[in-house]
Every structure is written in structure tokens, then in C-alpha cells.
Design a protein around this motif. Structure first.
Motif, short mmCIF file in Angstrom:
data_model
loop_
_atom_site.label_atom_id
_atom_site.label_comp_id
_atom_site.label_asym_id
_atom_site.label_seq_id
_atom_site.Cartn_x
_atom_site.Cartn_y
_atom_site.Cartn_z
N GLY A 1 0.80 -1.21 0.00
CA GLY A 1 0.00 0.00 0.00
C GLY A 1 0.83 1.26 0.00
N ILE A 2 0.17 2.34 -0.26
CA ILE A 2 0.74 3.68 -0.17
C ILE A 2 0.01 4.39 0.96
CG2 ILE A 2 1.06 5.89 -1.35
CD1 ILE A 2 1.16 4.36 -3.97
N ASP A 3 0.74 4.63 2.04
CA ASP A 3 0.13 5.29 3.20
C ASP A 3 -0.02 6.79 2.98
OD1 ASP A 3 0.09 2.85 4.50
OD2 ASP A 3 2.06 3.16 5.42
N ARG A 4 0.83 7.35 2.14
CA ARG A 4 0.74 8.78 1.84
C ARG A 4 1.31 9.03 0.46
NH1 ARG A 4 4.17 13.38 5.00
NH2 ARG A 4 5.76 11.79 4.61
N TRP A 5 0.57 9.75 -0.34
CA TRP A 5 1.04 10.17 -1.66
C TRP A 5 0.50 11.57 -1.89
CZ3 TRP A 5 0.16 6.99 -6.78
CH2 TRP A 5 0.84 7.60 -7.83
N GLN A 6 1.30 12.54 -1.47
CA GLN A 6 0.88 13.93 -1.55
C GLN A 6 1.70 14.64 -2.62
OE1 GLN A 6 1.57 15.17 2.52
NE2 GLN A 6 -0.60 14.95 3.03
N THR A 7 1.02 15.33 -3.50
CA THR A 7 1.67 16.07 -4.57
C THR A 7 1.19 17.50 -4.54
OG1 THR A 7 1.81 14.08 -5.94
CG2 THR A 7 2.08 16.20 -7.04
N ASP A 8 2.13 18.43 -4.46
CA ASP A 8 1.76 19.84 -4.54
C ASP A 8 2.58 20.52 -5.61
OD1 ASP A 8 4.27 20.73 -3.41
OD2 ASP A 8 3.49 20.09 -1.47
N PRO B 1 1.76 30.55 -4.09
CA PRO B 1 1.55 29.57 -3.03
C PRO B 1 1.52 28.15 -3.59
CG PRO B 1 -0.52 30.59 -3.64
CD PRO B 1 0.54 31.31 -4.42
N LYS B 2 1.67 27.18 -2.67
CA LYS B 2 1.56 25.78 -3.04
C LYS B 2 0.11 25.41 -3.30
CE LYS B 2 5.58 24.07 -0.47
NZ LYS B 2 6.04 23.10 0.55
N THR B 3 -0.08 24.50 -4.25
CA THR B 3 -1.41 23.99 -4.55
C THR B 3 -1.38 22.47 -4.42
OG1 THR B 3 -1.85 25.80 -6.09
CG2 THR B 3 -3.25 23.84 -6.26
N LEU B 4 -2.11 21.91 -3.49
CA LEU B 4 -2.16 20.47 -3.30
C LEU B 4 -3.03 19.86 -4.40
CD1 LEU B 4 -1.24 18.17 -1.39
CD2 LEU B 4 -3.44 18.40 -0.22
N VAL B 5 -2.45 19.06 -5.27
CA VAL B 5 -3.18 18.51 -6.41
C VAL B 5 -3.55 17.04 -6.21
CG1 VAL B 5 -2.16 20.13 -8.03
CG2 VAL B 5 -1.05 17.93 -7.62
N ALA B 6 -2.93 16.37 -5.20
CA ALA B 6 -3.28 14.97 -4.94
C ALA B 6 -2.90 14.62 -3.51
CB ALA B 6 -2.58 14.03 -5.92
N ASP B 7 -3.73 13.83 -2.86
CA ASP B 7 -3.46 13.31 -1.52
C ASP B 7 -4.10 11.93 -1.45
OD1 ASP B 7 -2.87 12.85 1.08
OD2 ASP B 7 -3.90 14.60 1.91
N THR B 8 -3.31 10.92 -1.78
CA THR B 8 -3.85 9.61 -2.10
C THR B 8 -3.34 8.54 -1.15
OG1 THR B 8 -3.89 10.24 -4.44
CG2 THR B 8 -4.06 7.90 -3.94
N THR B 9 -4.20 7.57 -0.86
CA THR B 9 -3.80 6.34 -0.19
C THR B 9 -4.28 5.16 -1.03
OG1 THR B 9 -5.83 6.28 1.14
CG2 THR B 9 -3.91 7.37 2.10
N VAL B 10 -3.51 4.06 -1.01
CA VAL B 10 -3.85 2.86 -1.76
C VAL B 10 -3.58 1.65 -0.88
CG1 VAL B 10 -3.42 1.46 -3.81
CG2 VAL B 10 -3.25 3.94 -3.96
N ASP B 11 -4.49 0.68 -0.87
CA ASP B 11 -4.31 -0.59 -0.16
C ASP B 11 -4.63 -1.74 -1.10
OD1 ASP B 11 -3.68 0.07 2.69
OD2 ASP B 11 -5.55 1.18 2.52
N THR B 12 -3.71 -2.70 -1.16
CA THR B 12 -3.88 -3.84 -2.06
C THR B 12 -3.58 -5.13 -1.30
OG1 THR B 12 -3.22 -2.53 -4.00
CG2 THR B 12 -3.09 -4.92 -4.20
N ASP B 13 -4.46 -6.12 -1.47
CA ASP B 13 -4.26 -7.46 -0.92
C ASP B 13 -4.25 -8.45 -2.06
OD1 ASP B 13 -4.67 -7.27 2.25
OD2 ASP B 13 -6.06 -5.89 1.28
N ALA B 14 -3.26 -9.34 -2.08
CA ALA B 14 -3.13 -10.30 -3.17
C ALA B 14 -2.84 -11.69 -2.61
CB ALA B 14 -2.04 -9.89 -4.13
N LEU B 15 -3.42 -12.68 -3.26
CA LEU B 15 -3.19 -14.08 -2.91
C LEU B 15 -2.75 -14.82 -4.16
CD1 LEU B 15 -3.53 -16.36 -0.73
CD2 LEU B 15 -5.80 -16.75 -1.71
N SER B 16 -1.68 -15.61 -4.05
CA SER B 16 -1.21 -16.38 -5.19
C SER B 16 -0.91 -17.81 -4.77
CB SER B 16 0.05 -15.74 -5.80
OG SER B 16 1.11 -15.70 -4.88
N VAL B 17 -1.18 -18.73 -5.68
CA VAL B 17 -0.91 -20.15 -5.48
C VAL B 17 -0.27 -20.68 -6.75
CG1 VAL B 17 -1.88 -22.40 -4.93
CG2 VAL B 17 -2.96 -20.33 -4.01
#
Length: 725
Positions: free
Chosen positions: A405-412, A419-435
Motif C-alpha cells: 500500500g501507499i500510506d501517503r502520496w501527496q503532490t503539490d 503559493p503551493k497547490t495540493l493537487v493529490a493526496d492519495t492512499t492505496v491498499d492492495t491485498d493479493a493471494l497467489s498459489v
């Protein structure tokens, strides 16, 4: 355009003739059993990493082969743990695989892992932005090369080192210094059955230094032009009574590139621990911490190239910085002589402050800063056992749960003077199972392996606080593979295989403003047919013809304005590798060796707006060669190596070309191992290396307006010392 068919036939005929001669002279014994001990990371089968002891036969008896020798690396799972596994490529291996031994790796200046990659058949690297020493751009077999290695699985000791194993395959952060490398191996083609995601182009595994059998302490120092310095300290060994082993490595490197305002500093610390438990079990632990701060290097316009190719237009305050740390703990159990299982838990964290400038070319008006915190963790169980179904079968299988996962993805975007402009503030969580499970069976001189892998991304959820939108995807698929090997002579074999592979959708392609976006796996398949010949009269080599396809290629669709599975491209080509030990031809030529690998390939888009066009930055031909002479009595050696890369297209519409180039490296060195009291040794070595020996001007055209200059001649001096305690 290469005439691949004719060259394929000629190369196959040459290798077959050589192999037939070997068989006629020495007969055809039964093929060797291909059993391989499990790798530490669990992701690359047969990898060199994660064994308690590794030694090369020769004067030094362990560590690196003696000067002038090219010995096979022999890897043990330590006393009381069997079997002993030779990592030279088994003659009955069912696909393309190559090993670069410790002696060869040691004689490459540790500037970038790309120097080692370019030695591997079918793999190439390219200039991308100027900081390839930290973030390599590797391609394999005509795979679409968009920079930072998106379609090759890069592993360290069997552990996938992508930013995220599934959702961010590019090496925009690569927590590994080349000084840590001991050996390397590669698997060309899509061997996804055992190796997991992102194997469309192949798998590269960099192997770190093993725990030595004796307690040792040593250092290796390199200094060079532009203030370059590299220092590696190591200490460790194995207790002869308990079998417990430990190894500490520390690397500090820094300096500048040839570009102005291009300073960098990297640190890498690594600890390994191995503890035998009883007569048939082993617990191992590995942890590392890595840090990198370097000035971002900008590409140049044509006019800037003509005015001053060493300039760096990036403002001084624009620095890339990042750190990463992680650990793996593995329990290995030998159930019987040919049966084993292991359990591994792994975690890896990373922080990345990734600046960039907008627009893509100067004059710049916007400075974009992205802060990214990511994590990979997982639990892996796998094993192997022989069974009898009329004939002997060897079953191999594995089960892995992976979370990233991505706990923090901030882009300004701080506009110039504003001044700064915050254009993205993203989190991602992924779970995968493989056999995965595969079966290896032998019928006389024939070895057949077939298997299946099931991949299920149970969920991949993203949320952007700026737009307020969420994305939620899930994917699953079955992947199949089959390989056949026919050992028709003692030292020669023919093989063919077919594998399916995949690449998961990348998190940066998630469109948080379009809820109708739908993504799925990028699917690919690869077929090979080739021959392999082990040394006969001093000559060995392989020739492999291959064809690969990628469907569902994710790319930005200019019609819909979103990332979508709309692309398709196909590749075909030939890899030809020959190695010569001249001593077999004449005793007076002892110490003289030659290695040459050449790839011809063709890669084209087969769908979308660029249908029929060549994929950019995929040369139709590239070559690596190495000529070495070693004088064993004195320990002196010298080598001359060459890397040649053909011209490419710089853009997918094929309107702009990037010229090809050839560069040479030269090296002169000395190495001596002297006995001390008892069984202790003192090893000394030193070398002088010139990269781009003839100081040729070369460059890569990145796109229609941007250029990346290559480095001029650069000198390095190295000194190393190792003492047995």
C-alpha cells in the motif's frame, strides 16, 4: 530491420554442430537431476542468495575465483543441510537462464547495476535522465521501455524490489547499492509460474555477499573522477561448532556525476544471521537500511547539448531523497533428502521525496513535489517433494499472501512566486493471494515441466482526499507454463517452452475523477526454442529464438482522456551467446577468455494509434563483449569490454530517431591471496578502470525535444583487503 529468421537458423545450426561434436567425443550419460535448494527470498527458484555458505573453487577457496579463473559458484545450505547445489545453469534447464559469477561482478566498477545487466543476454539498459546510478532503466527482449524498469522483475536475493510488487513496478526508488552485489543471474522470458508478477520481460536476481565460512574482516575502497568515492566494510563468519553465521555489510558512496550540480550521497547497511536448528532445519534473518539524497539531473534541449553537454538546468534546490528499510525471516526444514519446505515473512518500507519540473522541458514554470510512503509485507509458504506415479515426479508448490500500500502520496505544485497547490493526496491498499504448483518429470534424456499459477488481487482500493473519489478494483487469473528439454549429448541440449505472464494495473494509472474507468491485468505470453552447449574444446554458448506478445497494455488513451487497457504490442528476436576459453585451443593461451552476447529483435505496436510502429527505445540490435587475460602466477590481469546499442526511435510515432553508440571500458588489476598462520589467508587486490575508454561522445534522444548526454571518459582506482580472523 534484422533478418531474424535467417540468423536464427544459422545460429542454431552452429550451436547444434558444436553440440553434436561434444556428444560424439564424450558420449551421452543420463541427464543430471535439476533439484535446486530454495532461495532466501522465495520469489526466484534456484537463486544464489540466502544460503549460509557460498564458495568458488580456486586459489582463494572461498569468496571470489583466483585471477584468471572462471569457476562455478558452489552454494551450500550449510553442514547438516543437504543437498549442495551448483548454480551454473543445468544442462537440462527448460529455458533461458544465465549466471554472472562473483569474479566477473568483482571486475565491474560499482557505478551502477546497469553495467552488470548489460552483460546479460537479452537485457539492455538506457540513459533516462542522468541518475541511472540510483534508478536503473532496464529492458528485456523488446519490452516497451518507458524508463525505470517497468516490465522486468528485479530481485535482490530472491525478493522483488519494485516500489510495490504489484502496483508500482517501476524502480523510481531502488534501495540497493551495487557494492552489495556478489553475483547475478537472469531468467529471460516470462517465467511467471514460480516467480510471480511483472515477469513479462524476464527476471533479474542480484545476489548479495554470503556469510563466509571463516570469520573475516575487510574493506573495499574506490575513488574516481568528479569526486566519486565508495567504501564498503564487511565483517562476519560462521562458528565451526554451532554453525551459527553472521555478516555485517556497510556501504558509503558519494560524489558527483560529470554533469554540473549533480552531487549525491548513498548509504546502505545490511545484516545477515543464520542459525541451524537441529540436524535438518535452518532459521535465517536479514535486515537492511538504505538512504539516498541526490541532486535531480535534468534532460537537455538540443541547443543546450550543443552549448554545454555538462550543464544541469535543474535548480539546485530540486533534490531527490528517500530511504528504505526492511527485513525477512525464513524457516527452512528438510523433511527428507529430496523433500523440503520453508516459511518466510517479509516487510519493506520506503519513503520517497520525488521532485519534478513542469513543463517537461525548460523553461520551467512549476516545481512539483511528491511525497510517497509505501509498504510491502507478506507471508510465503512453499515446498518440494518427489512422488511416484509410475515414474518419478518432483512436485513444487507455493502459497503467498501479500499486502502492499501507499500510506501517503501527496503532490503539490508551488507555482513560481506563488503559493503551493495540493493537487493529490492519495492512499492505496492492495491485498493479493497467489498459489502455484508445477511438476517436473524425466523420461530418459527428456525433462518436462508443467505448471499453473493462480493470481488473485482480492482488492485494490484507492482514495484521493483532494477529489474525494475512491477507486476499487479486483483481478484474478490463471497462468500456465510448459517447458521441454532434450539432452541429446553429454554437454548439449535443446529446449522449448511457453509461459503466460501478467502485470497488474499500476496505482498511478488510477483515475480518481472518472468512476467509469475499468482496468484489468496486462496479459502476456512468451515462447522460446533454443540450444545450450556446455564447455567443449573451450567453447560454450546458447542460441535462443523467441517471440512474445503483450495484450491489454495500459496506456493513456488520447481519445477518452484516461488510462485504459487498449494497447497491444509484439516482439520477436534472437539471443546468441558464445564464450571461449583459449587455453583449450593452445596451452600458451592460458588465461585468455572471450565472452560475446548479441541480440537481434523487433518490437512493434499492434493496436491503437501507433499500430505498426516500432516501440520507442527498443534497439533492433545490441551487443556486449568482454576480452580478458589473466596471468595466474603474478595475479595480474587486464580486460577490455564493449557495449554496443543500436539506434532506436525516440517517440512512439517514430518521427524522431535516437542514434546508436558503442563504448569501451578498460581495466588493469592485481590480486593476491597469501597464506597466514593456520588456515587463514590475507587477500589484497587493486585495479584501475577507465569507463568510456576512448572518450566517445554519445547521447540518447529521449523524445522530440529532450536529450540525455552520456558520460565522458571516467577513471576509477580500487583497493581491497580481506583478512581471515
Amino acid at each position: 530491420m534484422p533478418k531474424t529468421g535467417a540468423r536464427t537458423a544459422a545460429a542454431l545450426a552452429a550451436i547444434l554442430a558444436l553440440a553434436a561434436g561434444a556428444g560424439a567425443q564424450e558420449g551421452t550419460p543420463p541427464a543430471a537431476d535439476p533439484a535446486a535448494a530454495p532461495a532466501r527470498g522465495g520469489a526466484v527458484e534456484g537463486a544464489v542468495g540466502e544460503y549460509l555458505a557460498a564458495r568458488a573453487e580456486g586459489e582463494a577457496k572461498e569468496g571470489v575465483p583466483a585471477a584468471g579463473e572462471r569457476k562455478e559458484v558452489v552454494v551450500e545450505r550449510k553442514k547438516r543441510l543437504e543437498p549442495v547445489t551448483d548454480i551454473s545453469v543445468p544442462i537440462d534447464w527448460g529455458g533461458s537462464r544465465d549466471v554472472i559469477d562473483p569474479g566477473d561482478v568483482r571486475e565491474m566498477v560499482p557505478w551502477s547495476v546497469e553495467e552488470v545487466v548489460n552483460r546479460m543476454p537479452g537485457f539492455s539498459s538506457r540513459l533516462y535522465s542522468g541518475d541511472e546510478f540510483a534508478r536503473p532503466s532496464i529492458s528485456a527482449r523488446g519490452m516497451y521501455d518507458n524508463g525505470f524498469t517497468e516490465y522486468v522483475a528485479v530481485h535482490v536475493d530472491g525478493v522483488n524490489y519494485s516500489r510495490l510488487i504489484y502496483g508500482w513496478t517501476a524502480l523510481s526508488i531502488f534501495p540497493f547499492t551495487s557494492e552489495m552485489m556478489y553475483a547475478a543471474e537472469s531468467f529471460r522470458g516470462a517465467h511467471a509460474i514460480r516467480f510471480g508478477p511483472t515477469t513479462l520481460g524476464g527476471v533479474i536476481n542480484f545476489v548479495t555477499h554470503p556469510i563466509p565460512e571463516r570469520f573475516q574482516v575487510g574493506q573495499r575502497t574506490t575513488i574516481g573522477d568528479n569526486g566519486f568515492h565508495s567504501f564498503r566494510f564487511f565483517a562476519g563468519g560462521t562458528d565451526p561448532e554451532s554453525g551459527v553465521g553472521v555478516l555485517l555489510n556497510y556501504v558509503d558512496r558519494g560524489g558527483e556525476t560529470f554533469r554540473d550540480n549533480s552531487d549525491f550521497r548513498m548509504n546502505d547497511a545490511d545484516i545477515k544471521l543464520a542459525v541451524p536448528v537441529g540436524e535438518d532445519a535452518l532459521f535465517s534473518f536479514h535486515t537492511f537500511h538504505w538512504r539516498d539524497v541526490h541532486q535531480l539531473i535534468g534532460r537537455l534541449t538540443k541547443q543546450q547539448m550543443e552549448d554545454d553537454r555538462e550543464q544541469n538546468p535543474t535548480p539546485e534546490r530540486v533534490k531527490w531523497s528517500g530511504w528504505s528499510y526492511g527485513w525477512e525471516a525464513t524457516w527452512l526444514k528438510n523433511v527428507a533428502r529430496d523433500s523440503w519446505y520453508d516459511v518466510q515473512y517479509y516487510e519493506r518500507y520506503g519513503h520517497q521525496n520525488q521532485p519534478s519540473l513542469r513543463p517537461a522541458a525548460p523553461p520551467y514554470t512549476t516545481y512539483r513535489a511528491s511525497i510517497i510512503d509505501a509498504v510491502n509485507r507478506g507471508l510465503y509458504l512453499r515446498g518440494e517433494t518427489p512422488v511416484e506415479f509410475g515414474t518419478k515426479h518432483v512436485l513444487h508448490g507455493g502459497l503467498r499472501y501479500h499486502k502492499e500500500g501507499i500510506d501517503r502520496w501527496q503532490t503539490d505544485e508551488p507555482l513560481a512566486g506563488g503559493p503551493k497547490t495540493l493537487v493529490a493526496d492519495t492512499t492505496v491498499d492492495t491485498d493479493a493471494l497467489s498459489v502455484h504448483v508445477d511438476d517436473t518429470v524425466k523420461f530418459g534424456d527428456w525433462t518436462v515441466n508443467g505448471g499453473v499459477r493462480y493470481e488473485n488481487i482480492l482488492r485494490s482500493e484507492g482514495h484521493d482526499k483532494v477529489s474525494g473519489y475512491d477507486r476499487d478494483f479486483d483481478f484474478d487469473d490463471f497462468l500456465f507454463g510448459l517447458s521441454v528439454n532434450w539432452q541429446f549429448a553429454e554437454k548439449a541440449a535443446a529446449f522449448a517452452n511457453y509461459h503466460q505472464s501478467f502485470r497488474a494495473p499500476q496505482t498511478w494509472s488510477y483515475d480518481y475523477t472518472n468512476k467509469d474507468q475499468d482496468l484489468t491485468f496486462e496479459h502476456g505470453d512468451t515462447g522460446e526454442i533454443g540450444v545450450r552447449a556446455d564447455p567443449w574444446n573451450g567453447i560454450s554458448g546458447n542460441a535462443v529464438a523467441w517471440k512474445s506478445r503483450v495484450s491489454d497494455f495500459i496506456e493513456f488513451d488520447p481519445v477518452t482522456g484516461v488510462y485504459d487497457n487498449w494497447g497491444k504490442f509484439g516482439m520477436h528476436g534472437l539471443d546468441l551467446t558464445v564464450e571461449l576459453d583459449a587455453r583449450a585451443l593452445d596451452e600458451d593461451l592460458q588465461g585468455l577468455t572471450l565472452y560475446v552476447t548479441n541480440t537481434w529483435q523487433r518490437s512493434e505496436f499492434e493496436e491503437g494509434p501507433y499500430d505498426g510502429k516500432s516501440t520507442p527505445h527498443t534497439p533492433e540490435q545490441f551487443l556486449s563483449a568482454n576480452l580478458r587475460y589473466g596471468h595466474e602466477p603474478s595475479g595480474l590481469y587486464g580486460l577490455l569490454s564493449a557495449y554496443q546499442r543500436g539506434e532506436t526511435y525516440a517517440t512512439p510515432d517514430n518521427k524522431y530517431d535516437s542514434p546508436g553508440y558503442t563504448i569501451f571500458n578498460g581495466r588493469v588489476g592485481w590480486r593476491r591471496v597469501s597464506p597466514l598462520s593456520g588456515k587463514r589467508n590475507l587477500e589484497l587486490d587493486c585495479a584501475v578502470t577507465a569507463q568510456n575508454l576512448f572518450d566517445r561522445d554519445y547521447y540518447l534522444r529521449h523524445n522530440a525535444t529532450q536529450y540525455v548526454p552520456g558520460s565522458p571518459r571516467t577513471l576509477f582506482f580500487e583497493f581491497g583487503i580481506t583478512v581471515d580472523l
